[in-house]
Motif scaffolding. Structure first.
Motif, PDB file in Angstrom:
ATOM      1  N   GLU A   1       0.817  -1.217   0.000  1.00 45.22           N
ATOM      2  CA  GLU A   1       0.000   0.000   0.000  1.00 45.22           C
ATOM      3  C   GLU A   1       0.854   1.273   0.000  1.00 45.22           C
ATOM      4  O   GLU A   1       0.342   2.366   0.232  1.00 45.22           O
ATOM      5  N   LEU A   2       2.163   1.096  -0.223  1.00 43.36           N
ATOM      6  CA  LEU A   2       3.075   2.250  -0.237  1.00 43.36           C
ATOM      7  C   LEU A   2       3.651   2.441  -1.631  1.00 43.36           C
ATOM      8  O   LEU A   2       3.709   1.498  -2.428  1.00 43.36           O
ATOM      9  N   SER A   3       4.108   3.660  -1.908  1.00 43.37           N
ATOM     10  CA  SER A   3       4.799   3.893  -3.182  1.00 43.37           C
ATOM     11  C   SER A   3       6.214   3.330  -3.073  1.00 43.37           C
ATOM     12  O   SER A   3       6.702   3.040  -1.968  1.00 43.37           O
TER      13      SER A   3
ATOM     14  N   GLY B   1      17.079   1.761  -6.780  1.00 37.80           N
ATOM     15  CA  GLY B   1      17.012   1.060  -8.063  1.00 37.80           C
ATOM     16  C   GLY B   1      15.924   1.464  -9.023  1.00 37.80           C
ATOM     17  O   GLY B   1      16.202   1.983 -10.100  1.00 37.80           O
ATOM     18  N   SER B   2      14.671   1.253  -8.638  1.00 34.05           N
ATOM     19  CA  SER B   2      13.608   1.350  -9.644  1.00 34.05           C
ATOM     20  C   SER B   2      12.748   2.593  -9.485  1.00 34.05           C
ATOM     21  O   SER B   2      11.599   2.604  -9.897  1.00 34.05           O
ATOM     22  N   LEU B   3      13.300   3.628  -8.852  1.00 37.22           N
ATOM     23  CA  LEU B   3      12.462   4.801  -8.589  1.00 37.22           C
ATOM     24  C   LEU B   3      12.432   5.773  -9.758  1.00 37.22           C
ATOM     25  O   LEU B   3      13.373   5.847 -10.539  1.00 37.22           O
ATOM     26  N   ASP B   4      11.363   6.539  -9.836  1.00 36.25           N
ATOM     27  CA  ASP B   4      11.308   7.541 -10.909  1.00 36.25           C
ATOM     28  C   ASP B   4      12.302   8.659 -10.596  1.00 36.25           C
ATOM     29  O   ASP B   4      12.673   8.871  -9.434  1.00 36.25           O
ATOM     30  N   PRO B   5      12.786   9.361 -11.611  1.00 34.88           N
ATOM     31  CA  PRO B   5      13.934  10.258 -11.423  1.00 34.88           C
ATOM     32  C   PRO B   5      13.769  11.321 -10.350  1.00 34.88           C
ATOM     33  O   PRO B   5      14.714  11.613  -9.628  1.00 34.88           O
ATOM     34  N   LEU B   6      12.576  11.866 -10.190  1.00 36.45           N
ATOM     35  CA  LEU B   6      12.409  12.936  -9.208  1.00 36.45           C
ATOM     36  C   LEU B   6      12.459  12.415  -7.777  1.00 36.45           C
ATOM     37  O   LEU B   6      13.104  12.984  -6.907  1.00 36.45           O
ATOM     38  N   ILE B   7      11.780  11.281  -7.564  1.00 32.50           N
ATOM     39  CA  ILE B   7      11.800  10.677  -6.226  1.00 32.50           C
ATOM     40  C   ILE B   7      13.221  10.213  -5.912  1.00 32.50           C
ATOM     41  O   ILE B   7      13.731  10.363  -4.809  1.00 32.50           O
ATOM     42  N   ARG B   8      13.867   9.686  -6.940  1.00 30.68           N
ATOM     43  CA  ARG B   8      15.229   9.226  -6.789  1.00 30.68           C
ATOM     44  C   ARG B   8      16.140  10.378  -6.353  1.00 30.68           C
ATOM     45  O   ARG B   8      16.953  10.233  -5.447  1.00 30.68           O
ATOM     46  N   TYR B   9      15.939  11.509  -6.981  1.00 31.21           N
ATOM     47  CA  TYR B   9      16.753  12.683  -6.659  1.00 31.21           C
ATOM     48  C   TYR B   9      16.554  13.095  -5.194  1.00 31.21           C
ATOM     49  O   TYR B   9      17.505  13.333  -4.463  1.00 31.21           O
ATOM     50  N   ASP B  10      15.281  13.149  -4.776  1.00 35.98           N
ATOM     51  CA  ASP B  10      14.978  13.520  -3.381  1.00 35.98           C
ATOM     52  C   ASP B  10      15.625  12.543  -2.403  1.00 35.98           C
ATOM     53  O   ASP B  10      16.232  12.944  -1.418  1.00 35.98           O
TER      54      ASP B  10
END
Ligand SMILES: Nc1ncnc2c1ncn2[C@@H]1O[C@H](COP(=O)(O)OP(=O)(O)OP(=O)(O)O)[C@@H](O)[C@H]1O
Ligand SMILES: [Mg+2]
Length: 249
Positions: A135-137, A164-173
């Motif tokens: 239930e989490l992102s 690993g598999s995160l989208d670029p913006l979340i990855r950056y944060d």
């Protein structure tokens, strides 16, 4: 407080996953393992936590060779985030994070205090504590994996492709938050990534691997100026278009 590999070899049947590997992961430093798929990065981390046993050579954790009798003791010094996060799907966030504290005999207050610290540290949303991993992102799950790894205040932190598999913006944060956490806690960190940009961002020292051995270690400028092998240049060039080294490190 270092992790030392001296001529360590590990094979699976006819695959040599780690070949005569020597390196000292130094106290308080972030060492980044990078290299193509199958070069032995995850194997190295699994050896450190004692999930698998090496065939030859010496591994020392805080100057102690892990053997059956001291493994539980050593294991508590190490926070480990496996490649896919490794959260238990049938446990809520709170239960995942506090599991090891329960086994270790921490009381409820100590566990809750530590959990609240980690929520602040990882910037996790407190209202999600009762959710299950599904239930989490992806980004929230990574923060939970990190909180779980940090729960017992380990000296060492092993992170296998934590972003690993995160989208670029979340990855950056998360990159920014993780770096901040490493610096604030002064941990000895071994981080695995496929991404050279990420390696440069985190590393005190980069270890480029190929087929279970070290091709080159050091900082990115040494890799650029004096590559030890044509593979180094090839590896860098393959990712170079995405990279701006100018304001790194
Ligand atoms: N339990 C196992 N049984 C058999 N072979 C294995 C096992 N674990 C790893 N290997 C092999 O050992 C080699 C190194 O694997 P490892 O998982 O360390 O690679 P990696 O560098 O982490 O790769 P990736 O970037 O894809 O995660 C690979 O050839 C892999 O197939
Ligand atoms: Mg791996």
């Amino acid at each position: 407080m270092s992790i030392s590999f001296q001529k360590v070899t590990k094979s699976f049947d006819d695959t040599v996953a780690l070949k005569n590997f020597s390196f000292e992961f130094k106290k308080g430093q972030t060492s980044v393992l990078i290299g193509s798929s199958g070069c032995g990065k995850s194997t190295l981390l699994r050896l450190v936590v004692g999930l698998i046993k090496h065939d030859s050579g010496t591994i020392l954790i805080d100057n102690q060779a892990p053997v059956k009798s001291n493994l539980p003791f050593l294991r508590k010094k190490i926070g480990y985030v496996i490649q896919e996060g490794g959260l238990f799907p049938h446990l809520t966030t709170k239960e995942n994070v506090s599991l090891m504290a329960g086994y270790t005999g921490w009381d409820e207050k100590k566990t809750n205090d530590r959990m609240n610290e980690l929520i602040r540290l990882t910037k996790f949303r407190e209202d999600l504590l009762d959710r299950y991993p599904s239930e989490l992102s992806g980004g929230q799950r990574q923060r939970v994996s990190l909180m779980r790894a940090l729960m017992l205040e380990p000296e060492f932190l092993l992170l296998d492709e934590p972003l690993g598999s995160l989208d670029p913006l979340i990855r950056y944060d998360l990159q920014e938050d993780l770096k901040d956490i490493f610096e604030r806690l002064g941990k000895t960190v071994i981080l695995v990534t496929h991404d050279l940009h990420e390696a440069v961002f985190f590393a005190d020292e980069i270890i480029l691997m190929r087929e279970g051995t070290i091709v080159q270690k050091g900082d990115i400028n040494e890799f650029l100026k004096s590559p030890s092998d044509p593979f180094v240049t090839k590896f860098i060039n393959a990712q170079r278009s995405e990279i701006n080294f100018s304001n790194e490190n």
